[in-house]
Design a protein around this motif. Sequence first.
Motif, PDB file in Angstrom:
ATOM      1  N   ARG A  30     -48.109 -53.983  -5.830  1.00 33.99           N
ATOM      2  CA  ARG A  30     -46.877 -54.351  -5.127  1.00 33.99           C
ATOM      3  C   ARG A  30     -45.876 -53.205  -4.997  1.00 33.99           C
ATOM      4  NH1 ARG A  30     -45.434 -60.398  -5.227  1.00 33.99           N
ATOM      5  NH2 ARG A  30     -47.494 -61.274  -5.503  1.00 33.99           N
ATOM      6  N   ILE A  31     -46.103 -52.136  -5.722  1.00 32.45           N
ATOM      7  CA  ILE A  31     -45.208 -50.988  -5.640  1.00 32.45           C
ATOM      8  C   ILE A  31     -45.826 -49.992  -4.666  1.00 32.45           C
ATOM      9  CG2 ILE A  31     -44.109 -49.103  -6.895  1.00 32.45           C
ATOM     10  CD1 ILE A  31     -44.228 -50.855  -9.392  1.00 32.45           C
ATOM     11  N   PRO A  32     -45.148 -49.690  -3.553  1.00 28.42           N
ATOM     12  CA  PRO A  32     -45.728 -48.776  -2.561  1.00 28.42           C
ATOM     13  C   PRO A  32     -45.911 -47.364  -3.123  1.00 28.42           C
ATOM     14  CG  PRO A  32     -43.494 -49.419  -1.928  1.00 28.42           C
ATOM     15  CD  PRO A  32     -43.847 -50.186  -3.159  1.00 28.42           C
ATOM     16  N   PHE A  33     -46.939 -46.690  -2.637  1.00 34.19           N
ATOM     17  CA  PHE A  33     -47.290 -45.365  -3.142  1.00 34.19           C
ATOM     18  C   PHE A  33     -46.158 -44.360  -2.976  1.00 34.19           C
ATOM     19  CE2 PHE A  33     -49.281 -41.173  -2.653  1.00 34.19           C
ATOM     20  CZ  PHE A  33     -49.864 -41.079  -3.906  1.00 34.19           C
ATOM     21  N   TRP A  34     -45.431 -44.456  -1.872  1.00 34.94           N
ATOM     22  CA  TRP A  34     -44.377 -43.478  -1.605  1.00 34.94           C
ATOM     23  C   TRP A  34     -43.260 -43.534  -2.641  1.00 34.94           C
ATOM     24  CZ3 TRP A  34     -39.468 -45.228  -1.072  1.00 34.94           C
ATOM     25  CH2 TRP A  34     -39.291 -46.554  -0.707  1.00 34.94           C
ATOM     26  N   SER A  35     -43.118 -44.648  -3.324  1.00 36.99           N
ATOM     27  CA  SER A  35     -42.018 -44.792  -4.285  1.00 36.99           C
ATOM     28  C   SER A  35     -42.375 -44.315  -5.697  1.00 36.99           C
ATOM     29  CB  SER A  35     -41.554 -46.242  -4.331  1.00 36.99           C
ATOM     30  OG  SER A  35     -42.571 -47.068  -4.858  1.00 36.99           O
ATOM     31  N   HIS A  36     -43.628 -44.003  -5.946  1.00 34.83           N
ATOM     32  CA  HIS A  36     -44.049 -43.607  -7.292  1.00 34.83           C
ATOM     33  C   HIS A  36     -43.291 -42.380  -7.785  1.00 34.83           C
ATOM     34  CE1 HIS A  36     -48.227 -45.736  -6.937  1.00 34.83           C
ATOM     35  NE2 HIS A  36     -47.211 -46.536  -6.695  1.00 34.83           N
ATOM     36  N   SER A  37     -43.202 -41.355  -6.949  1.00 42.22           N
ATOM     37  CA  SER A  37     -42.508 -40.132  -7.369  1.00 42.22           C
ATOM     38  C   SER A  37     -41.026 -40.391  -7.608  1.00 42.22           C
ATOM     39  CB  SER A  37     -42.683 -39.034  -6.318  1.00 42.22           C
ATOM     40  OG  SER A  37     -44.032 -38.656  -6.255  1.00 42.22           O
ATOM     41  N   TRP A  38     -40.430 -41.225  -6.785  1.00 38.11           N
ATOM     42  CA  TRP A  38     -39.009 -41.549  -6.969  1.00 38.11           C
ATOM     43  C   TRP A  38     -38.777 -42.283  -8.281  1.00 38.11           C
ATOM     44  CZ3 TRP A  38     -35.519 -39.065  -4.449  1.00 38.11           C
ATOM     45  CH2 TRP A  38     -35.789 -38.575  -3.174  1.00 38.11           C
ATOM     46  N   ILE A  39     -39.668 -43.188  -8.621  1.00 42.24           N
ATOM     47  CA  ILE A  39     -39.543 -43.924  -9.887  1.00 42.24           C
ATOM     48  C   ILE A  39     -39.656 -42.954 -11.060  1.00 42.24           C
ATOM     49  CG2 ILE A  39     -40.684 -45.627 -11.371  1.00 42.24           C
ATOM     50  CD1 ILE A  39     -41.408 -47.126  -8.730  1.00 42.24           C
ATOM     51  N   LYS A  40     -40.601 -42.008 -10.964  1.00 37.20           N
ATOM     52  CA  LYS A  40     -40.767 -41.037 -12.041  1.00 37.20           C
ATOM     53  C   LYS A  40     -39.554 -40.118 -12.158  1.00 37.20           C
ATOM     54  CE  LYS A  40     -45.125 -40.208 -10.650  1.00 37.20           C
ATOM     55  NZ  LYS A  40     -46.420 -39.518 -10.582  1.00 37.20           N
ATOM     56  N   VAL A  41     -38.994 -39.694 -11.035  1.00 35.75           N
ATOM     57  CA  VAL A  41     -37.795 -38.842 -11.075  1.00 35.75           C
ATOM     58  C   VAL A  41     -36.638 -39.586 -11.727  1.00 35.75           C
ATOM     59  CG1 VAL A  41     -36.000 -37.783  -9.653  1.00 35.75           C
ATOM     60  CG2 VAL A  41     -38.372 -37.357  -9.128  1.00 35.75           C
ATOM     61  N   ILE A  42     -36.428 -40.816 -11.319  1.00 39.14           N
ATOM     62  CA  ILE A  42     -35.322 -41.603 -11.882  1.00 39.14           C
ATOM     63  C   ILE A  42     -35.508 -41.796 -13.377  1.00 39.14           C
ATOM     64  CG2 ILE A  42     -34.258 -43.894 -11.863  1.00 39.14           C
ATOM     65  CD1 ILE A  42     -34.816 -43.902  -8.795  1.00 39.14           C
ATOM     66  N   PHE A  43     -36.736 -42.122 -13.791  1.00 40.18           N
ATOM     67  CA  PHE A  43     -37.003 -42.299 -15.213  1.00 40.18           C
ATOM     68  C   PHE A  43     -36.736 -41.015 -15.993  1.00 40.18           C
ATOM     69  CE2 PHE A  43     -39.755 -41.981 -18.904  1.00 40.18           C
ATOM     70  CZ  PHE A  43     -39.459 -43.160 -19.574  1.00 40.18           C
ATOM     71  N   ALA A  44     -37.236 -39.891 -15.473  1.00 38.99           N
ATOM     72  CA  ALA A  44     -37.074 -38.611 -16.171  1.00 38.99           C
ATOM     73  C   ALA A  44     -35.610 -38.194 -16.237  1.00 38.99           C
ATOM     74  CB  ALA A  44     -37.898 -37.531 -15.486  1.00 38.99           C
ATOM     75  N   VAL A  45     -34.871 -38.381 -15.164  1.00 38.75           N
ATOM     76  CA  VAL A  45     -33.453 -38.007 -15.160  1.00 38.75           C
ATOM     77  C   VAL A  45     -32.676 -38.862 -16.145  1.00 38.75           C
ATOM     78  CG1 VAL A  45     -31.350 -38.023 -13.754  1.00 38.75           C
ATOM     79  CG2 VAL A  45     -33.443 -37.015 -12.846  1.00 38.75           C
ATOM     80  N   ILE A  46     -32.941 -40.157 -16.165  1.00 39.30           N
ATOM     81  CA  ILE A  46     -32.255 -41.036 -17.123  1.00 39.30           C
ATOM     82  C   ILE A  46     -32.606 -40.646 -18.555  1.00 39.30           C
ATOM     83  CG2 ILE A  46     -32.125 -43.411 -17.983  1.00 39.30           C
ATOM     84  CD1 ILE A  46     -32.341 -44.327 -15.041  1.00 39.30           C
ATOM     85  N   ALA A  47     -33.898 -40.363 -18.802  1.00 36.04           N
ATOM     86  CA  ALA A  47     -34.312 -39.962 -20.152  1.00 36.04           C
ATOM     87  C   ALA A  47     -33.623 -38.665 -20.570  1.00 36.04           C
ATOM     88  CB  ALA A  47     -35.832 -39.810 -20.214  1.00 36.04           C
ATOM     89  N   CYS A  48     -33.539 -37.714 -19.669  1.00 37.36           N
ATOM     90  CA  CYS A  48     -32.879 -36.439 -19.995  1.00 37.36           C
ATOM     91  C   CYS A  48     -31.369 -36.622 -20.165  1.00 37.36           C
ATOM     92  CB  CYS A  48     -33.177 -35.394 -18.917  1.00 37.36           C
ATOM     93  SG  CYS A  48     -34.863 -34.761 -19.002  1.00 37.36           S
ATOM     94  N   LEU A  49     -30.771 -37.481 -19.356  1.00 36.53           N
ATOM     95  CA  LEU A  49     -29.339 -37.749 -19.514  1.00 36.53           C
ATOM     96  C   LEU A  49     -29.049 -38.377 -20.875  1.00 36.53           C
ATOM     97  CD1 LEU A  49     -28.394 -39.077 -15.970  1.00 36.53           C
ATOM     98  CD2 LEU A  49     -27.471 -37.030 -17.069  1.00 36.53           C
ATOM     99  N   LEU A  50     -29.909 -39.285 -21.294  1.00 33.98           N
ATOM    100  CA  LEU A  50     -29.710 -39.924 -22.596  1.00 33.98           C
ATOM    101  C   LEU A  50     -29.949 -38.943 -23.741  1.00 33.98           C
ATOM    102  CD1 LEU A  50     -31.441 -43.358 -21.937  1.00 33.98           C
ATOM    103  CD2 LEU A  50     -28.985 -42.916 -22.175  1.00 33.98           C
ATOM    104  N   HIS A  51     -30.890 -38.041 -23.567  1.00 34.08           N
ATOM    105  CA  HIS A  51     -31.235 -37.110 -24.643  1.00 34.08           C
ATOM    106  C   HIS A  51     -30.274 -35.922 -24.729  1.00 34.08           C
ATOM    107  CE1 HIS A  51     -33.785 -35.239 -27.625  1.00 34.08           C
ATOM    108  NE2 HIS A  51     -33.800 -34.117 -26.908  1.00 34.08           N
TER     109      HIS A  51
END
Length: 106
Positions: A30-51
Motif C-alpha cells: 500500500r505504500i507507493p515505491f516513490w515514497s520509500h526514499s522520502w520516508i527514510k529521509v524523514i526518519f533519519a532526519v528525525i532520528a538525528c534531530l533527537l540525537h
Amino acid sequence: MDVTEYIRPDAFILVPVLYIIGMFLRQTPRIPFWSHSWIKVIFAVIACLLHYGYRIESVIQGILVTGAAVLSRDLLSITVNGIDQRKQTRLDKQKEKEKEEAGKDS
C-alpha cells in the motif's frame, strides 16, 4: 576523500537501520515505491534531530546518512542483478547451443 569527514561516525548506525526499513517498505504493497526514499529521509532526519539536537547539522546528517543507505542498497542490488543476468545469459546461450547440436544430430 574520507566519508567520516562528512558523516559523523556515530550516525553510521542509521545506514543498516534505513536499509532494513527499506526492506519492510518494499514488502508493504500500500505504500507507493516513490515514497520509500522520502520516508527514510524523514526518519533519519528525525532520528538525528533527537540525537544531536535541533541544529541544521542534524538535518544534514540525516540526509547524508539516507544517501549512503540508498546508494549502498542500489549498488548491492545492481551488482547482484548484474551477476544474475550474466548467469542467465550464459544459460540461455548454452541452451541455444544444445538445441543447435540436437538439431544437427537429427
